[in-house]
Write a protein that holds these residues in place. Structure first.
Motif, mmCIF file in Angstrom:
data_model
loop_
_atom_site.group_PDB
_atom_site.id
_atom_site.type_symbol
_atom_site.label_atom_id
_atom_site.label_comp_id
_atom_site.label_asym_id
_atom_site.label_seq_id
_atom_site.Cartn_x
_atom_site.Cartn_y
_atom_site.Cartn_z
ATOM 1 N N ASP A 89 -1.605 2.875 -20.310
ATOM 2 C CA ASP A 89 -2.477 3.573 -19.371
ATOM 3 C C ASP A 89 -2.289 5.079 -19.514
ATOM 4 O O ASP A 89 -1.488 5.561 -20.335
ATOM 5 C CB ASP A 89 -2.271 3.082 -17.940
ATOM 6 N N ALA A 90 -3.028 5.846 -18.719
ATOM 7 C CA ALA A 90 -3.076 7.292 -18.889
ATOM 8 C C ALA A 90 -1.739 7.978 -18.676
ATOM 9 O O ALA A 90 -1.455 9.013 -19.292
ATOM 10 C CB ALA A 90 -4.126 7.874 -17.945
ATOM 11 N N ASP A 91 -0.889 7.416 -17.822
ATOM 12 C CA ASP A 91 0.394 8.073 -17.555
ATOM 13 C C ASP A 91 1.507 7.622 -18.506
ATOM 14 O O ASP A 91 2.666 7.979 -18.330
ATOM 15 C CB ASP A 91 0.818 7.850 -16.103
ATOM 16 N N GLY A 92 1.143 6.851 -19.523
ATOM 17 C CA GLY A 92 2.130 6.460 -20.527
ATOM 18 C C GLY A 92 2.844 5.159 -20.230
ATOM 19 O O GLY A 92 3.738 4.758 -20.981
ATOM 20 N N THR A 93 2.457 4.468 -19.161
ATOM 21 C CA THR A 93 3.065 3.169 -18.868
ATOM 22 C C THR A 93 2.550 2.137 -19.860
ATOM 23 O O THR A 93 1.345 2.044 -20.113
ATOM 24 C CB THR A 93 2.732 2.716 -17.433
ATOM 25 N N LEU A 94 3.477 1.366 -20.413
ATOM 26 C CA LEU A 94 3.109 0.330 -21.375
ATOM 27 C C LEU A 94 3.076 -1.020 -20.676
ATOM 28 O O LEU A 94 4.058 -1.434 -20.048
ATOM 29 C CB LEU A 94 4.120 0.304 -22.517
ATOM 30 N N TRP A 95 1.956 -1.715 -20.789
ATOM 31 C CA TRP A 95 1.800 -3.041 -20.205
ATOM 32 C C TRP A 95 1.998 -4.077 -21.305
ATOM 33 O O TRP A 95 1.437 -3.959 -22.398
ATOM 34 C CB TRP A 95 0.423 -3.185 -19.571
ATOM 35 N N GLY B 99 11.710 3.447 -20.327
ATOM 36 C CA GLY B 99 12.133 2.133 -20.797
ATOM 37 C C GLY B 99 12.443 1.134 -19.700
ATOM 38 O O GLY B 99 12.811 -0.013 -19.988
ATOM 39 N N LYS B 100 12.278 1.518 -18.438
ATOM 40 C CA LYS B 100 12.541 0.602 -17.343
ATOM 41 C C LYS B 100 11.457 -0.461 -17.271
ATOM 42 O O LYS B 100 10.262 -0.156 -17.251
ATOM 43 C CB LYS B 100 12.607 1.360 -16.017
ATOM 44 N N VAL B 101 11.854 -1.726 -17.213
ATOM 45 C CA VAL B 101 10.914 -2.845 -17.213
ATOM 46 C C VAL B 101 10.745 -3.393 -15.804
ATOM 47 O O VAL B 101 11.718 -3.594 -15.070
ATOM 48 C CB VAL B 101 11.403 -3.974 -18.148
ATOM 49 N N GLU B 102 9.500 -3.646 -15.429
ATOM 50 C CA GLU B 102 9.188 -4.205 -14.109
ATOM 51 C C GLU B 102 8.189 -5.344 -14.262
ATOM 52 O O GLU B 102 7.194 -5.224 -14.974
ATOM 53 C CB GLU B 102 8.598 -3.115 -13.217
ATOM 54 N N SER B 103 8.443 -6.445 -13.572
ATOM 55 C CA SER B 103 7.531 -7.594 -13.615
ATOM 56 C C SER B 103 6.325 -7.335 -12.723
ATOM 57 O O SER B 103 6.464 -6.855 -11.593
ATOM 58 C CB SER B 103 8.248 -8.864 -13.155
ATOM 59 N N VAL B 104 5.143 -7.662 -13.208
ATOM 60 C CA VAL B 104 3.905 -7.497 -12.448
ATOM 61 C C VAL B 104 3.358 -8.870 -12.056
ATOM 62 O O VAL B 104 3.083 -9.125 -10.890
ATOM 63 C CB VAL B 104 2.864 -6.708 -13.259
ATOM 64 N N ILE B 105 3.179 -9.742 -13.017
ATOM 65 C CA ILE B 105 2.854 -11.138 -12.720
ATOM 66 C C ILE B 105 4.111 -11.937 -13.036
ATOM 67 O O ILE B 105 4.461 -12.138 -14.207
ATOM 68 C CB ILE B 105 1.669 -11.639 -13.567
ATOM 69 N N LYS B 106 4.788 -12.389 -11.988
ATOM 70 C CA LYS B 106 6.119 -12.969 -12.157
ATOM 71 C C LYS B 106 6.107 -14.450 -12.527
ATOM 72 O O LYS B 106 7.131 -14.992 -12.927
ATOM 73 C CB LYS B 106 6.933 -12.752 -10.881
ATOM 74 N N LEU C 278 -4.313 -8.371 -24.691
ATOM 75 C CA LEU C 278 -4.458 -7.687 -23.410
ATOM 76 C C LEU C 278 -5.152 -6.346 -23.614
ATOM 77 O O LEU C 278 -4.843 -5.619 -24.566
ATOM 78 C CB LEU C 278 -3.065 -7.449 -22.814
ATOM 79 N N VAL C 279 -6.095 -6.026 -22.733
ATOM 80 C CA VAL C 279 -6.661 -4.675 -22.688
ATOM 81 C C VAL C 279 -6.666 -4.207 -21.237
ATOM 82 O O VAL C 279 -6.713 -5.016 -20.303
ATOM 83 C CB VAL C 279 -8.101 -4.601 -23.263
ATOM 84 N N ARG C 280 -6.616 -2.896 -21.068
ATOM 85 C CA ARG C 280 -6.640 -2.296 -19.729
ATOM 86 C C ARG C 280 -7.747 -1.258 -19.694
ATOM 87 O O ARG C 280 -7.824 -0.384 -20.567
ATOM 88 C CB ARG C 280 -5.286 -1.658 -19.417
#
Length: 342
Positions: free
Chosen positions: A222-228, A246-253, A263-265
């Motif tokens: 996305d625009a702020d550099g977050t990688l999905w 490099g911090k990883v966070e779950s979105v769909i758990k 995947l596209v955003r």
């Protein structure tokens, strides 16, 4: 090459003169002793045998050389040009509307322009050669085509001459997806090593480990550099995001997708996922459960996915078709090839 041809012609003439080796052997074995006996020459039994062996060894050596030379310089049999998709599994659309399609069984890459397809790059069918097993496509920050290949464990960039140039030294296992940041940084999802690799625009012999995520298949920035990151079976969920640090966070758990591939955003934050086993394209919106955006016929087993203007392009390899899907969910054929037996 001239010398090779001369040698080849001489050896071919030798084969013609000698004829069949078995015949030559029989004539030598029977004829030499008979001639000597007729001439009244008394020789030991080993002399004809030694002569036979010498002559036969010479013949075998020359005929072997002739065979090898013939294989080396004889022109290859003409291979009919491939004019149709074989197994199109990845797609990427350039800003000017030109579409590139990775074809696993061509093997190589097609270029689609003005409704016509042509071979952009024909790879060799020999394993461990560039793009023999092409799996994903993307464009870099300068509009150059990138391609991931599992046969050589590599990501390639096509130069102005249309030649793929390697960006690593076989560092990546199975590159399934590529995403490029505005500054040219290249991220690659590695299905074999369960890693997301990061490297500068010019490439790197040893890309940096950016994140460890099990079975990564799709990437989007996305625009702020977050990688999905889209995962097939990660215990932390099928959709995760990785911050710039490099911090990883779950979105769909959990695991709502059956066999997700790409995947596209979009700019509005919505995301789309191709699901081979569910025969559909999912839509993912923040705060809501994934919903099927386009499902069933004419889609068969969608795999590849990209954004093309205000539409989605979907590669459906089993029916050799690139579909176009509008935001109104209308599905149409962008370009296709006949499927044998159908």
């Amino acid at each position: 090459m001239l010398l090779q041809n001369v040698v080849f012609r001489l050896l071919s003439a030798f084969r013609v003169v000698c004829g069949d080796f078995a015949v030559l052997h029989a004539v030598t074995v029977l004829g030499v002793p008979a001639l000597w006996a007729h001439a009244g020459v008394s020789v030991g039994p080993s002399v004809p045998v030694r002569c036979v062996r010498l002559v036969c060894a010479l013949v075998v050596a020359l005929l072997t050389v002739e065979s090898v030379v013939a294989q080396e310089i004889a022109p290859a049999a003409a291979v009919p040009a491939v004019t149709e998709f074989q197994y199109p599994l990845a797609v990427a659309a350039r800003a000017d509307g030109v579409v590139f399609v990775a074809d696993r069984n061509l093997p190589g890459i097609w270029k689609v322009e003005n409704g016509q397809k042509s071979v952009f790059f024909q790879a060799s069918k020999k394993f461990r050669t560039p793009l023999n097993a092409v799996r994903c496509l993307a464009f870099d920050h300068q509009g150059k085509l990138l391609a991931g290949d599992s046969a050589t464990r590599e990501v390639y960039r096509f130069d102005d001459a249309g030649t793929p140039q390697p960006l690593t030294k076989g560092w990546i296992g199975i590159p399934m997806a590529i995403a490029v940041a505005a500054d040219g940084t290249i991220y690659t999802a590695d299905l074999e090593l369960h890693r997301i690799w990061k490297m500068p625009p010019e490439g790197s012999e040893k890309p940096v480990e950016f994140a460890v995520i099990n079975s990564p298949r799709g990437l989007a920035l996305d625009a702020d550099g977050t990688l999905w990151v889209l995962s097939t079976s990660s215990k932390d969920g099928q959709l995760q995001k990785v911050a710039a640090d490099g911090k990883v966070e779950s979105v769909i758990k959990d695991h709502p997708f059956n066999l997700p591939h790409n995947l596209v955003r979009l700019a509005d934050g919505s995301m789309y996922v191709t699901d081979n086993y569910e025969h559909c394209v999912w839509k993912v919106t923040a705060g809501s459960s994934p919903e099927k955006f386009a499902a069933g016929a004419p889609l068969d087993r969608p795999v590849g996915l990209c954004v093309a203007g205000d539409r989605l392009l979907v590669a459906d390899p089993h029916i050799r078709t690139i579909f176009s899907i509008g935001m109104d969910k209308a599905v149409s054929v962008h370009i296709s090839s006949p499927v044998p037996g159908k």
